[in-house]
Design an enzyme around this catalytic site. Structure first.
Site, PDB file in Angstrom:
ATOM      1  N   TYR A   1       0.866  -1.184   0.000  1.00 42.39           N
ATOM      2  CA  TYR A   1       0.000   0.000   0.000  1.00 42.39           C
ATOM      3  C   TYR A   1       0.901   1.232   0.000  1.00 42.39           C
ATOM      4  CZ  TYR A   1      -3.844   2.908   1.977  1.00 42.39           C
ATOM      5  OH  TYR A   1      -4.824   3.835   2.229  1.00 42.39           O
TER       6      TYR A   1
ATOM      7  N   TYR B   1      -9.466  -5.059   8.962  1.00 44.03           N
ATOM      8  CA  TYR B   1      -8.171  -4.463   9.321  1.00 44.03           C
ATOM      9  C   TYR B   1      -8.328  -3.271  10.253  1.00 44.03           C
ATOM     10  CZ  TYR B   1      -3.637  -2.230   8.995  1.00 44.03           C
ATOM     11  OH  TYR B   1      -2.427  -1.660   9.324  1.00 44.03           O
ATOM     12  N   HIS B   2      -9.229  -2.377   9.882  1.00 41.79           N
ATOM     13  CA  HIS B   2      -9.337  -1.124  10.629  1.00 41.79           C
ATOM     14  C   HIS B   2      -9.937  -1.347  12.009  1.00 41.79           C
ATOM     15  CE1 HIS B   2      -9.473  -0.588   6.276  1.00 41.79           C
ATOM     16  NE2 HIS B   2      -8.558   0.335   6.514  1.00 41.79           N
TER      17      HIS B   2
ATOM     18  N   LYS C   1      -9.566  16.814  17.094  1.00 38.66           N
ATOM     19  CA  LYS C   1      -8.962  16.308  15.862  1.00 38.66           C
ATOM     20  C   LYS C   1      -9.145  17.409  14.827  1.00 38.66           C
ATOM     21  CE  LYS C   1      -7.919  12.649  14.824  1.00 38.66           C
ATOM     22  NZ  LYS C   1      -6.585  11.966  14.882  1.00 38.66           N
TER      23      LYS C   1
ATOM     24  N   ASP D   1      -8.129  14.145   9.200  1.00 31.40           N
ATOM     25  CA  ASP D   1      -7.560  12.996   9.893  1.00 31.40           C
ATOM     26  C   ASP D   1      -8.609  12.387  10.835  1.00 31.40           C
ATOM     27  OD1 ASP D   1      -6.170  11.311  11.617  1.00 31.40           O
ATOM     28  OD2 ASP D   1      -5.024  12.940  12.562  1.00 31.40           O
TER      29      ASP D   1
ATOM     30  N   HIS E   1      -8.436   9.362  12.258  1.00 35.23           N
ATOM     31  CA  HIS E   1      -7.912   8.307  13.135  1.00 35.23           C
ATOM     32  C   HIS E   1      -8.156   8.707  14.583  1.00 35.23           C
ATOM     33  CE1 HIS E   1      -5.968   6.214   9.873  1.00 35.23           C
ATOM     34  NE2 HIS E   1      -5.378   7.325   9.499  1.00 35.23           N
TER      35      HIS E   1
HETATM   36  C1  MLC Z   1      -4.000 -17.709  -7.302  1.00 36.54           C
HETATM   37  N1  MLC Z   1      -4.361 -17.989  -8.574  1.00 36.54           N
HETATM   38  C2  MLC Z   1      -4.077 -19.266  -8.803  1.00 36.54           C
HETATM   39  C3  MLC Z   1      -3.505 -19.785  -7.593  1.00 36.54           C
HETATM   40  N2  MLC Z   1      -3.472 -18.791  -6.708  1.00 36.54           N
HETATM   41  N3  MLC Z   1      -4.237 -20.032  -9.868  1.00 36.54           N
HETATM   42  C4  MLC Z   1      -3.851 -21.306  -9.800  1.00 36.54           C
HETATM   43  N4  MLC Z   1      -3.285 -21.872  -8.676  1.00 36.54           N
HETATM   44  C5  MLC Z   1      -3.101 -21.156  -7.574  1.00 36.54           C
HETATM   45  N5  MLC Z   1      -2.566 -21.706  -6.502  1.00 36.54           N
HETATM   46  C6  MLC Z   1      -4.974 -17.032  -9.530  1.00 36.54           C
HETATM   47  C7  MLC Z   1      -6.268 -16.425  -9.016  1.00 36.54           C
HETATM   48  O1  MLC Z   1      -7.384 -17.218  -9.351  1.00 36.54           O
HETATM   49  C8  MLC Z   1      -6.325 -15.082  -9.684  1.00 36.54           C
HETATM   50  O2  MLC Z   1      -6.869 -15.145 -10.975  1.00 36.54           O
HETATM   51  C9  MLC Z   1      -4.853 -14.709  -9.810  1.00 36.54           C
HETATM   52  O3  MLC Z   1      -4.124 -15.927  -9.665  1.00 36.54           O
HETATM   53  C10 MLC Z   1      -4.458 -13.735  -8.704  1.00 36.54           C
HETATM   54  O4  MLC Z   1      -4.555 -14.362  -7.452  1.00 36.54           O
HETATM   55  P1  MLC Z   1      -5.436 -13.848  -6.247  1.00 36.54           P
HETATM   56  O5  MLC Z   1      -5.271 -14.855  -5.210  1.00 36.54           O
HETATM   57  O6  MLC Z   1      -6.810 -13.520  -6.670  1.00 36.54           O
HETATM   58  O7  MLC Z   1      -4.618 -12.537  -5.809  1.00 36.54           O
HETATM   59  P2  MLC Z   1      -4.876 -11.016  -6.121  1.00 36.54           P
HETATM   60  O8  MLC Z   1      -5.137 -10.740  -7.531  1.00 36.54           O
HETATM   61  O9  MLC Z   1      -3.724 -10.330  -5.514  1.00 36.54           O
HETATM   62  O10 MLC Z   1      -6.206 -10.675  -5.333  1.00 36.54           O
HETATM   63  C11 MLC Z   1      -6.236 -10.727  -3.931  1.00 36.54           C
HETATM   64  C12 MLC Z   1      -7.571 -10.249  -3.402  1.00 36.54           C
HETATM   65  C13 MLC Z   1      -7.849  -8.846  -3.923  1.00 36.54           C
HETATM   66  C14 MLC Z   1      -8.681 -11.170  -3.913  1.00 36.54           C
HETATM   67  C15 MLC Z   1      -7.557 -10.295  -1.894  1.00 36.54           C
HETATM   68  O11 MLC Z   1      -9.105  -8.360  -3.483  1.00 36.54           O
HETATM   69  C16 MLC Z   1      -6.798  -7.849  -3.528  1.00 36.54           C
HETATM   70  O12 MLC Z   1      -5.819  -7.698  -4.233  1.00 36.54           O
HETATM   71  N6  MLC Z   1      -6.949  -7.133  -2.445  1.00 36.54           N
HETATM   72  C17 MLC Z   1      -5.999  -6.125  -2.030  1.00 36.54           C
HETATM   73  C18 MLC Z   1      -6.627  -5.130  -1.153  1.00 36.54           C
HETATM   74  C19 MLC Z   1      -5.643  -4.094  -0.664  1.00 36.54           C
HETATM   75  O13 MLC Z   1      -4.521  -3.997  -1.153  1.00 36.54           O
HETATM   76  N7  MLC Z   1      -6.018  -3.289   0.268  1.00 36.54           N
HETATM   77  C20 MLC Z   1      -5.196  -2.263   0.860  1.00 36.54           C
HETATM   78  C21 MLC Z   1      -5.871  -1.739   2.007  1.00 36.54           C
HETATM   79  S1  MLC Z   1      -4.868  -0.657   2.891  1.00 36.54           S
HETATM   80  P3  MLC Z   1      -8.374 -14.669 -11.296  1.00 36.54           P
HETATM   81  O14 MLC Z   1      -8.426 -14.671 -12.773  1.00 36.54           O
HETATM   82  O15 MLC Z   1      -9.251 -15.685 -10.643  1.00 36.54           O
HETATM   83  O16 MLC Z   1      -8.567 -13.324 -10.697  1.00 36.54           O
HETATM   84  C22 MLC Z   1      -5.899   0.185   3.929  1.00 36.54           C
HETATM   85  C23 MLC Z   1      -5.238   1.067   4.904  1.00 36.54           C
HETATM   86  C24 MLC Z   1      -5.964   2.316   5.188  1.00 36.54           C
HETATM   87  O17 MLC Z   1      -7.086   0.039   3.886  1.00 36.54           O
HETATM   88  O18 MLC Z   1      -5.708   3.323   4.551  1.00 36.54           O
HETATM   89  O19 MLC Z   1      -6.790   2.360   6.082  1.00 36.54           O
HETATM   90  N1  5AD Z   2       1.925   4.715   2.251  1.00 36.04           N
HETATM   91  C1  5AD Z   2       2.274   3.528   2.803  1.00 36.04           C
HETATM   92  N2  5AD Z   2       1.633   2.935   3.795  1.00 36.04           N
HETATM   93  C2  5AD Z   2       0.577   3.574   4.307  1.00 36.04           C
HETATM   94  N3  5AD Z   2      -0.261   3.251   5.297  1.00 36.04           N
HETATM   95  C3  5AD Z   2      -1.159   4.240   5.396  1.00 36.04           C
HETATM   96  N4  5AD Z   2      -0.933   5.205   4.507  1.00 36.04           N
HETATM   97  C4  5AD Z   2       0.144   4.811   3.804  1.00 36.04           C
HETATM   98  C5  5AD Z   2       0.852   5.372   2.721  1.00 36.04           C
HETATM   99  N5  5AD Z   2       0.480   6.525   2.190  1.00 36.04           N
HETATM  100  C6  5AD Z   2      -0.229   2.016   6.027  1.00 36.04           C
HETATM  101  C7  5AD Z   2       0.224   2.095   7.434  1.00 36.04           C
HETATM  102  C8  5AD Z   2      -1.036   2.260   8.232  1.00 36.04           C
HETATM  103  C9  5AD Z   2      -2.018   1.475   7.432  1.00 36.04           C
HETATM  104  C10 5AD Z   2      -3.414   1.965   7.542  1.00 36.04           C
HETATM  105  O1  5AD Z   2      -1.573   1.533   6.102  1.00 36.04           O
HETATM  106  O2  5AD Z   2       0.815   0.863   7.735  1.00 36.04           O
HETATM  107  O3  5AD Z   2      -0.944   1.735   9.509  1.00 36.04           O
END
Ligand code: MLC
Ligand code: 5AD
Length: 715
Positions: free
Chosen positions: A80, A234-235, A590, A594, A596
């Site tokens: 991220y 997560y949050h 706050k 922000d 948080h």
């Molecule tokens: C995986 N694949 C396989 C396999 N494993 N195929 C054959 N054999 C295996 N063993 C295939 C899957 O079917 C898929 O294809 C492709 O490979 C990718 O795998 P995936 O497992 O689906 O991974 P991905 O693409 O990375 O997806 C993961 C996910 C997705 C489903 C969890 O939702 C995601 O990427 N989420 C990320 C969320 C995120 O980054 N959030 C940040 C929040 S930070 P196909 O074709 O089926 O898709 C935050 C902080 C804040 O929130 O600010 O507060």
């Molecule tokens: N870049 C990288 N990591 C970040 N996080 C939040 N904002 C950023 C950013 N801009 C991460 C921190 C935080 C969580 C919510 O996501 O780890 O704890």
């Protein structure tokens, strides 16, 4: 003596243990994890019968959603990130992809999250700070310049302003030559947890749920490879939820989203395979592994109950992130070790995608160096540790299986309770989950302050004079000036009449409750409407949500009954109260976007228990608004909590505003994620004390009281 022929039991062990323990009973070795209790040892008899025939790749997927798991394809390394301008973030992403990262994950700044353009007066301290500033399609194009959106999957953490952001992403891709059908990635789009813990909502719950539904409908029709939601625990985890709460509330949110999509006429087996999840992974190693296994087990059960037939609908696919709150400002290199352990737990729990935090987490946004180490932590796990070779290597462990079953049972019961009371939307509106999480968080803080829970380098094994770490500084004024210039150019270059008519259409859809809001937002984005304009077009109809949640009380005091330090502070407060005829009063504030507020609310709750009169300020205030409120409430002090790097802008502004309102006597304190190198500037501006992450609440209260006693009138 020969071994007994029957399987060993806890009682057999207790006999042996007694001999080692002497007069102490074996029960003293039991441990509490929130509402759970674990014993010091587990046996075959603790493993539920179904564990023996569980297959990875088969419902209920306790052992993993795929038969081959990482033996065939490792999890996605998805860090991220986002800061400053689109160009700078783009350069950072490209380098990360060159150096082994597999998927992108965009962190937007708080102005963007809350639906404001960078030139809005309320966001002066937030632009480009906690993430990248995005105002228009042009910014979005710059963000993904040279990154092939048909091949690289992109996650976007966006909830409140999901419509303009997703619309701009779709248009940017289209102008890059990638049609929406080919886009792969995830949009967080999980608004319910915003009202509980994360606070980057814009509109009230009801219209917000309509937006979630519109996004799901559009994606089901036009973006088959895109995950329409990332249902996030997560949050909650970061806000202090127990593992059972995180599981139950997250899955109960999931039930609501399924119902929301079904109410729009979508077929469960068409949209459910594109629901995804997101969990936090903290330091309780085995508990976190069991949590992911329990989540999968429960989701398969829930989805079956909701009528899903396709095996893919029953699979809980998840992203995980190591815990930000588990990391410390003190001795920050220790955080590499913590993150490694947490990452290992996520992997042993079978995550699909993972973010590992950087060691400077509690100080500032990651630098190139700290993010390289964070990324390499995952690369080392994938390439060197051999943990990817075997599927669910902990399956069959007496302890892991027993913990999994315990979590399943407790979370299931909590979900049933929520459902019986009308479901999660209603619970969120009533504020019950938020209050329950706050109670857990306050109790945990009390445990840390009492030293019952050890945090190395913070409440034990502290070292002074640790080597400084280099930190990322963002020149917020420069980013803002750049964004303002770009907005001006965009507004002059666009076809104004077309843009305004698209915005009017959006407002009309919102008012009439018809049409798809995402489809309308795409048209507006294409016509170069800005993020702030699209958000405002909806706000006209929906309004802006104002949260109002009472503080929990009594939790801190209960944990400190009979504690000498607590009693001493209480009696100092009682003396001040007796002398002045009223208790010392503090406004916990706050500022900026922000949201948080866990720290602020835990402090507020604990200070109230100690005897302060505590007023919790509203979220998202400007400095003059806080000053005015302090005047109205006639408080003695303001405690400003800052976690999104706005402190250098907002605190001096607050002190100026106080002076201007003849409130110079109001003492100002600050706490939160504030780098030590900024302390001098803040003190110079008039901040009396600064409390960094890991500060002990009682010590902080004592330090604040010193300032009160200094200025007490003579009797
Ligand atoms: C995986 N694949 C396989 C396999 N494993 N195929 C054959 N054999 C295996 N063993 C295939 C899957 O079917 C898929 O294809 C492709 O490979 C990718 O795998 P995936 O497992 O689906 O991974 P991905 O693409 O990375 O997806 C993961 C996910 C997705 C489903 C969890 O939702 C995601 O990427 N989420 C990320 C969320 C995120 O980054 N959030 C940040 C929040 S930070 P196909 O074709 O089926 O898709 C935050 C902080 C804040 O929130 O600010 O507060
Ligand atoms: N870049 C990288 N990591 C970040 N996080 C939040 N904002 C950023 C950013 N801009 C991460 C921190 C935080 C969580 C919510 O996501 O780890 O704890």
């Amino acid at each position: 003596m020969s071994k007994p022929v029957r399987p060993a039991t806890f009682e057999d062990w207790a006999e042996l243990a007694k001999a080692e323990l002497g007069t102490v009973s074996p029960e003293t070795l039991d441990r509490r994890y929130g509402e759970m209790e674990v014993r010091p040892v587990y046996f075959a008899g603790d493993v539920p019968g179904e564990a023996a025939d569980a297959l990875p790749g088969q419902a209920p997927f306790t052992r993993g959603i795929r038969a081959t798991m990482y033996a065939n394809r490792p999890w996605t390394i998805r860090q991220y990130a986002g800061f400053s301008t689109a160009e700078e973030s783009n350069a950072f992403y490209r380098q990360a992809l060159e150096r082994g990262q597999k998927g992108l994950s965009v962190a937007f700044d708080l102005a963007t999250h809350r639906g404001y353009d960078s030139d809005h007066p309320r966001v002066a301290g937030d632009v480009g700070k906690a993430g990248v500033a995005i105002d228009s399609v042009e910014d979005m194009k710059a963000l993904f310049d040279g990154i092939p959106l048909g091949n690289v999957s992109v996650s976007m953490t966006m909830n409140g302003a999901v419509l303009p952001v997703l619309a701009m992403f779709i248009v940017a891709a289209e102008e890059q030559g990638v049609p929406q059908e080919a886009l792969q990635g995830t949009i967080q789009n999980d608004i319910l947890k915003e009202f509980m813990v994360r606070n980057t909502y814009i509109y009230p719950p009801e219209p917000s749920m309509r937006i979630v539904g519109d996004v799901m409908v559009h994606l089901e029709r036009h973006m088959p490879r895109f995950n329409s939601i990332s249902i996030s625990g997560y949050h909650m985890h970061e806000a202090g939820a127990t593992a059972v709460q995180e599981l139950a509330y997250t899955l109960a949110d999931g039930i609501e989203y399924v119902r929301c999509a079904m109410a729009r006429g979508l077929d469960i087996d068409r949209f459910a395979p594109r629901l995804s999840f997101f969990f936090g992974i903290g330091m309780n190693f085995f508990l976190e592994i069991a949590k992911l296994r329990a989540a999968r087990t429960l989701w398969a059960e829930i989805m079956t109950g909701l009528g899903a037939k396709d095996a893919r609908s029953l699979m809980l696919r998840t992203h995980c992130q190591t815990s930000g709150v588990s990391l410390t400002e003190q001795d920050p290199h220790n955080n590499v070790v913590r993150t490694t352990l947490e990452a290992l737990a996520a992997v042993l729990g079978g995550t699909q995608s993972l973010h590992t935090n950087s060691f400077d987490e509690a100080i500032a946004l990651p630098t190139e160096f700290s993010s390289r180490i964070a990324r390499n932590t995952q690369l080392i796990l994938q390439h060197e540790s051999r943990v990817t070779d075997v599927v669910d290597p902990l399956g069959g462990s007496y302890y892991i299986e027993a913990l999994t079953a315990d979590l399943v049972g407790r979370a299931r019961a909590m979900i049933e309770e929520i459902e019986a009371a009308g479901g999660m939307v209603r619970a969120v509106q009533a504020g019950t989950p938020k209050a329950a999480i706050e109670r857990a968080a306050t109790a945990r803080q009390a445990g840390i302050d009492k030293g019952e829970e050890v945090i190395v380098g913070v409440n034990r094994y502290r070292v002074e004079d640790v080597e400084n770490v280099e930190i990322r500084q963002i020149d917020n004024a420069r980013v803002r000036a750049r964004q303002v210039g770009r907005l001006e150019r965009l507004r002059t270059a666009r076809d104004e009449a077309r843009c305004q008519s698209m915005l009017a259409a959006l407002t009309e859809y919102a008012a009439k409750d018809e049409g798809n809001l995402l489809a309308a937002a795409i048209e507006a984005a294409r016509a170069r409407a800005t993020l702030g304009e699209i958000s405002a077009a909806l706000e006209t109809v929906f309004g802006r949500h104002q949260a109002d949640a009472p503080l929990v009380t009594g939790v801190f005091a209960e944990r400190f009954v009979g504690d000498a330090e607590f009693d001493e502070i209480s009696s100092r407060i009682a003396q001040i109260t007796a002398r002045r005829g009223r208790p010392p009063s503090i406004l916990v504030a706050k500022m900026g976007q922000d949201g948080h507020d866990r720290g602020a609310r835990v402090i507020g709750s604990a200070f109230a228990d100690l005897g302060f009169t505590v007023h919790m300020g509203a979220l998202f205030e400007t400095a003059p608004e806080v000053a005015a409120e302090a005047g109205r409430l006639r408080v003695d002090a303001i405690g400003v909590s800052s976690l999104a790097a706005g402190h250098l802008t907002l605190l001096p502004e607050l002190i100026d505003a106080l002076e201007a309102m003849a409130l110079g006597h109001v003492r100002v304190f600050a706490g939160g994620v504030i780098p030590a190198e900024d302390y001098a500037a803040l003190r110079e501006a008039g901040v009396l004390e600064i409390f960094g992450p890991g500060s002990n609440v009682l010590e902080s209260a004592a330090a604040i009281l010193d300032h009160f006693e200094e200025r007490l009138p003579n009797r």
